[in-house]
Scaffold this motif. Structure first.
Motif, short mmCIF file in Angstrom:
data_model
loop_
_atom_site.label_atom_id
_atom_site.label_comp_id
_atom_site.label_asym_id
_atom_site.label_seq_id
_atom_site.Cartn_x
_atom_site.Cartn_y
_atom_site.Cartn_z
N ALA A 1 0.83 -1.20 0.00
CA ALA A 1 0.00 0.00 0.00
C ALA A 1 0.87 1.26 0.00
O ALA A 1 0.56 2.24 -0.68
CB ALA A 1 -0.92 0.00 1.22
N ALA A 2 1.96 1.24 0.75
CA ALA A 2 2.86 2.40 0.80
C ALA A 2 3.44 2.69 -0.58
O ALA A 2 3.57 3.85 -0.98
CB ALA A 2 3.98 2.14 1.81
N ALA A 3 3.80 1.63 -1.32
CA ALA A 3 4.33 1.83 -2.67
C ALA A 3 3.28 2.47 -3.57
O ALA A 3 3.59 3.38 -4.36
CB ALA A 3 4.78 0.48 -3.25
N GLN A 4 2.04 2.02 -3.45
CA GLN A 4 0.97 2.58 -4.27
C GLN A 4 0.71 4.04 -3.93
O GLN A 4 0.51 4.88 -4.81
CB GLN A 4 -0.32 1.76 -4.06
N VAL A 5 0.76 4.36 -2.65
CA VAL A 5 0.54 5.74 -2.23
C VAL A 5 1.67 6.64 -2.71
O VAL A 5 1.44 7.76 -3.19
CB VAL A 5 0.37 5.81 -0.69
N ALA B 1 10.14 9.02 2.22
CA ALA B 1 10.04 8.26 0.98
C ALA B 1 8.72 8.53 0.27
O ALA B 1 8.66 8.64 -0.96
CB ALA B 1 10.18 6.76 1.26
N LEU B 2 7.65 8.69 1.04
CA LEU B 2 6.35 9.00 0.44
C LEU B 2 6.38 10.38 -0.21
O LEU B 2 5.93 10.56 -1.35
CB LEU B 2 5.25 8.95 1.51
N LEU B 3 6.90 11.37 0.52
CA LEU B 3 6.94 12.73 -0.01
C LEU B 3 7.83 12.85 -1.23
O LEU B 3 7.57 13.67 -2.13
CB LEU B 3 7.41 13.70 1.08
N GLN B 4 8.88 12.04 -1.28
CA GLN B 4 9.78 12.04 -2.43
C GLN B 4 9.30 11.14 -3.56
O GLN B 4 9.97 11.00 -4.57
CB GLN B 4 11.18 11.63 -1.99
N ARG B 5 8.15 10.51 -3.35
CA ARG B 5 7.52 9.64 -4.35
C ARG B 5 8.49 8.54 -4.82
O ARG B 5 8.76 8.37 -6.01
CB ARG B 5 7.01 10.46 -5.53
#
Length: 219
Positions: free
Chosen positions: A96-100, A187-191
């Protein structure tokens, strides 16, 4: 002691199930303990029919275990149960984190950042920290949008409350957990989908390692 508030007549068994659920999470009903139906009926002012329907609901959620000719017991998580729950959560939530990271809008990422900031602010407040942590993880899954994943994780996290995540309060684990959350958020913010997935998978692996009793390691 003051008498408990009366239960609403509509969907009575659901009201009973929620009250029992909260007693279990609050440790008023301990894992492994027998559920005294007669005592609870007297306490709630109800007959056995709605209580037994409520117990069926909690059994389906995994919070209660029904034993033939012995009645209902609060589920007690074994080391294997904890290990398997962590492993499943790691698989489901890391994907899910990868998709987000790949598909979330900027507003959604900022919402996650705000939830992370709320988590940081609750250090030292046990119940508030648990609640903030769960809000972050569940919102991540909602943004992902896979309803099957969300349903499975919701069920797993409900049962994991029987374990109460004692690992977070071992020496240094809470601070380590927050560092892992910060790395995930970056990591999320940096996509960066692969990095976000790896960070969250590592987060669960470290939580599992911390949950293992020294004399009987889980990993």
């Amino acid at each position: 002691m003051t008498a408990p508030p009366s239960l609403a007549p509509r969907a009575l068994y659901q009201e009973v199930a929620e009250r029992l659920r909260q007693q279990i999470f609050a440790r008023a009903l301990e894992p492994g303990s027998w559920i005294d139906e007669q005592k609870l009926c007297a306490e709630f002012g109800i007959s056995r029919t709605p209580l037994r329907e409520a117990l069926k609901v909690l059994a389906a959620e995994g919070l209660v275990t029904m034993k033939v000719r012995r009645g209902a017991y609060v589920t007690e998580m074994s080391e294997r149960d904890v290990r398997e729950a962590y492993q499943l959560l790691a698989l489901l939530e890391s994907d899910a984190a990868a998709q987000v990271a790949a598909h979330a809008t900027e507003n959604e990422l900022q919402e996650l950042q705000q939830l992370h900031d709320a988590l940081e602010s609750q250090v030292g407040e046990r119940d508030a920290f648990f609640a903030a942590n769960e809000r972050f993880h569940m919102r991540l899954l909602e943004i992902d949008g896979n309803r099957w994943r969300l349903q499975i994780v919701t069920d797993l996290r409900r049962v994991m409350k029987l374990n109460r995540h004692h690992s977070l309060f071992k020496q240094g684990r809470l601070e380590e957990s927050l560092r892992e959350h910060r790395a995930l958020m970056q990591a999320l913010l940096q996509r960066q989908p692969e990095l976000a997935s790896a960070q969250l998978r590592g987060h669960f692996q470290n939580g599992l390692a911390a949950a293992a009793p020294p004399e009987s390691p889980l990993v």
